[in-house]
Write an enzyme that holds these catalytic residues in place. Structure first.
Site, PDB file in Angstrom:
ATOM      1  N   GLY A  13       0.751  -1.380   0.108  1.00 47.33           N
ATOM      2  CA  GLY A  13      -0.087   0.033   0.017  1.00 47.33           C
ATOM      3  C   GLY A  13       0.812   1.085  -0.132  1.00 47.33           C
ATOM      4  N   CYS A  14       0.216   2.249  -0.269  1.00 47.94           N
ATOM      5  CA  CYS A  14       1.006   3.603  -0.299  1.00 47.94           C
ATOM      6  C   CYS A  14       1.255   4.125   0.964  1.00 47.94           C
ATOM      7  CB  CYS A  14       0.087   4.819  -1.123  1.00 47.94           C
ATOM      8  SG  CYS A  14      -1.518   4.967  -0.512  1.00 47.94           S
ATOM      9  N   TYR A  15       0.646   4.259   2.062  1.00 45.13           N
ATOM     10  CA  TYR A  15       0.913   4.813   3.149  1.00 45.13           C
ATOM     11  C   TYR A  15       2.091   3.791   3.974  1.00 45.13           C
ATOM     12  CZ  TYR A  15      -2.999   8.194   3.649  1.00 45.13           C
ATOM     13  OH  TYR A  15      -3.855   9.292   3.526  1.00 45.13           O
TER      14      TYR A  15
END
Lengths: 343, 343, 343, 343
Positions: free
Chosen positions: B145-147
């Protein structure tokens, strides 16, 4: 205190109207409606501290308001205007439904027949700078569109003088709130941010009808106006929340010079509290007018040519919608026209 | 040339992936799918010059791709991954469906049972800086995921050294493209512009599960790691199109000083082509990494306290999604890891 | 490998050029200069991982470059171009100093005499879509301005066909990076954000000279072109970092219909790798071209009138500056014209 | 009517103050000063319709004002405050010069000795929610800083209850107008747009001194407060024109539960017209407070932990500066505290 009802308060013009009425010294908010959010409170729908209840339109006590504002989409507004009018309120309609005097023209641009032709005949186009005297006693005022407000105020002195001829280009740029408060991909942040998009260019945007109606009416105050003119209107979606800038290109008739043009604008707008005519050398920018009810107008003459460039800006939610509605209310109820609009 | 298929190309990560693959010197695009836009061309859906046809997933020749990338929502991805894997392609899944090793943890955070437990057992978490050796031979890579990419890379050297203890605060801010390409009021321009909104704060965002899994795994490389730690993760919606900044607050154990911490980061990231460790005195900003596949990391020590502030930024669509997917492909196919990612 | 030197690398066009050259497969960066930051490294001045040293121009080994790019302000560029040329490098000048063939016209618009008239006589206007054959062998290429690139490419097929007559309006909107990387109140965030400002309207912006020179040259390829034309150019400062949209209004001669116009554009741009001619019904937006070296062009005809609206967009820093400079380098050194510009 | 003079009207807080005073029903603007623009009119400097003359400070008739507002940089304000006070006006200083009671602490953080210690001893910290009674009779009010307003209001109920202990993290994000109206590269549009930059992190921002002074004072209203606390303050430059969001992380003492905390906030802010305490489940966003004098506060408890996350927002130019200054004036002159601040 003027008791005010607002139909359709949860769009961007609705909430802006709420804020203006809430701080208006001579107005009390009687009731608010929202079909999508009926049963909730305003603070459930907007990040604000106001807990006013939201009613369905069918539940709203129309007869308990002195003035009813409608912030509904076109077509939906017609029956609601009729109901509010029948209940005895004076009505200010922010939709397009009562702006065009000719029901056939309305049907041509909006694709639906007009269901209230008798009311339409009574409606006054609510641009106070042009129609103040007719607005004062009116029971039904059709609040102008946002783009038309910037274009008509920018061109009206020329129209009145008979100097509008040939092709007039209106290259207009509007902030995204003009597209309304709805979930739509083209209005989403990533699509609109760091972008600029022309849309509905080439004689297709509905606001053209208002511009033509009003500017032709100004021209017809003159005898023998013969020359034809035509507007080319190019709206662009601008990556700002609010504000409209119209850059208007006009070819002046032979013999009309800068001094004459400046005098015509100065005469028409000398006493207007909400028109800010800029001195020579200045152009109108969004920052001249956002968060105010003003229209700023700059005049630039292209040296050695008959071309005049008019720059005209407004806040689309205030002078282009809710502020102008309050201005109309002030005129209708005999208040100072600037009441509650100074901030 | 590696033949690549992309499932779900019309979201923001999909189009970003298309652009990277299109200019990648060792890849040819085999086919593209989009359930919403099947039958159209890419240029009908995005403002671009590429006329590639868009297929429905059911029509896609899965067996004509060496690698299949999936850019689908979670849950929808599980069966599509299984189909692509069964057709013989190596698979890089950009959804959350194969990131969590424990199917029960997946169900707890995502609310649906995992339908492909056998495949899940083979999946490798695709953060090359941590799992390069396992990614190289993998048939199924779960792209992070990005976070989590910004938080895990920002904290991994501490975790590996056993210095993650107590409460760790991750105050993260993400551009709006992180919310996906869909019409949604909260992502609309006027709602997000000139705003900043915390959301899903207080141990409720699903990305927490990845952060805990990966950082705990790093800690477990040590003997006798006992001290407990806990992440408080606060995402904020930021009025930019792309980019994530995580401001991370860590209380260092007694005796761990600035020199030791800097040495741990330097050792872990010395040869990493996509980690930009900033010199003392600098903090990471979005502009360090947007439109690149890099993660920038700055270390700030609060004088006289055991507090370390780590600033970590990535482009959420590149290092946080599609660039990392290409980096994983490069590793899987034995290419130089930076191929096609230099721009 | 082509050895490239960059003079004035720390402005927005300079850094963009650095990025393009850094990832260009056939180029090696030989040296960089910056008068303001000499002695520092690139990463001290920009948030980036590149530590290349910055030299003062006086220290730069001009003779150790095959090609020298200059990103200096006008007037400052003239002597530096002469020095680089004298040192034996082929030169691509991104300033305005060598764009206007007539030194008197240069002096009229830029207010200083031209100090290098002999070099000026050799300079080629570096718009490859018009002058590819002359660029290939040139020793000195004058890279076009950003606004002119969007306007000239948008109008060139009309000029070439002899259809440019009367008044042509170019209502152009540019992102703030076009104003350069300097501390200036009018370019500060709060002044430009949520704003739109016309500036230098009314035949006063210097870029008019390039537009007239190049479009007149196209017209003169025809026999007996007599009709006069005149450009009205209105730049606006747009609240985006990069991108230019020019909305162009042209009155077509009698007898020239939509089919003929579309054919003229299609013929001129059929094989151009960086011109994206949009299908009927589409308009150019900034998102068509930002972060690319493309120009996108849309054609809209106003029904029942001779008015054509051309929408033309570029990224001002790429096709409007540094990307076009690399395109010119590719042409000059016999590379495929798209090398290093695909991303 | 209260006659008001404004010193330093041409910065962002100055013009905001002008607008508030201009529409304030009980105030008349007596005179305005601007060192940089003396001799010009307000409309020469800002895009507005107001033509008030701008004086040099030396020319301003200080004795013809009942109240003087100062919008000067720190250090520059000290002698001007003394002059206005000596002329008999009541003074509201928006600089930092009279906020810190201890001249030594002032010198430590601001690097200059305090030149007016006698006046400093009389100054009242102008946060009406904490010091209303002392503000009412004061001759000199030191208007709080913008960050401190958001942080102190967000934490004051905890401080007063004795629940502030250990490390408190204030991760604050501010719009660019907080940096003032000056040409500076770091505040330019292209540098700040599409960016987010931490700055002055790690116990170095001057506003820490105010936060410590005020929150410690609240704690000292309790007997036997012993536990130490420390603030870690991390400002970030946010790409919006105005607004501050502080995300505050506090570890509550054992035994203090959600109900107790909510009760403490409700009790302290029950009758405050400008504090908007959000219901459970809501977080504060910039849109709650921009263009208003309100502070919005949300409370989020991290389940299973003693961590409380307070989200606190203000408009940095209004509640964080000029609106609060008008609120102080209202208190000092016995007006309803909300006069002129409703809009």
């Amino acid at each position: 205190m003027i008791k005010a009802g607002v139909i359709g308060v949860t769009g961007y013009t609705g909430i802006e109207l709420y804020k203006l009425l809430h701080s208006h010294p001579a107005t009390a908010i009687a009731w608010l409606t929202s079909e999508n959010s009926a049963g909730q409170r305003l603070s459930d729908v907007f990040p604000c501290p106001w807990d006013d209840p939201l009613l369905a339109l069918a539940e709203a006590p129309l007869d308990r308001a002195d003035v009813v504002f409608l912030c509904l989409p076109h077509a939906a507004s017609m029956p609601a205007v009729a109901a509010a009018h029948a209940a005895g309120a004076r009505v200010i309609d922010l939709s397009a439904d009562f702006r065009l005097h000719d029901a056939a023209v309305y049907q041509q641009w909006y694709g639906v027949p007009h269901s209230e032709p008798a009311l339409l005949a009574q409606a006054v186009y609510g641009l106070p700078e042009l129609h103040r005297a007719a607005i004062a006693p009116a029971d039904l005022v059709a609040n102008p569109g946002c783009y038309p407000t910037s274009v008509i105020l920018g061109l009206a002195p020329l129209a009145r003088a008979g100097w509008l001829a040939g092709q007039v280009i209106a290259d207009s740029k509007s902030g995204v709130s003009g597209a309304g408060r709805k979930a739509k991909l083209s209005n989403s942040f990533v699509e609109a941010n760091e972008n600029l998009s022309p849309y509905s260019i080439g004689y297709s945007h509905r606001h053209i009808a208002e511009m033509e109606q009003e500017l032709n009416a100004e021209r017809q105050t003159l005898d023998g106006v013969g020359a034809d003119w035509r507007i080319v209107f190019s709206p662009h979606l601008l990556p700002v929340s609010r504000g409209i800038l119209s850059t208007l290109y006009v070819t002046l008739p032979a013999g009309v010079d800068e001094a004459a043009v400046r005098a015509a604008y100065a005469e028409m707008y000398a006493d207007e509290p909400f028109v800010h005519l800029l001195p020579a050398g200045q152009v109108a920018t969004l920052h001249h007018t956002v968060y105010s009810n003003r229209c700023a107008i700059g005049l630039t003459f292209v040296p050695g040519t008959p071309t005049l460039i008019v720059t005209s800006t407004i806040d689309n939610l205030i002078k282009g919608a809710s502020g102008q509605a309050v201005q109309n209310m002030n005129v209708m109820f005999g208040l100072d026209e600037t009441t509650g609009l100074n901030a």
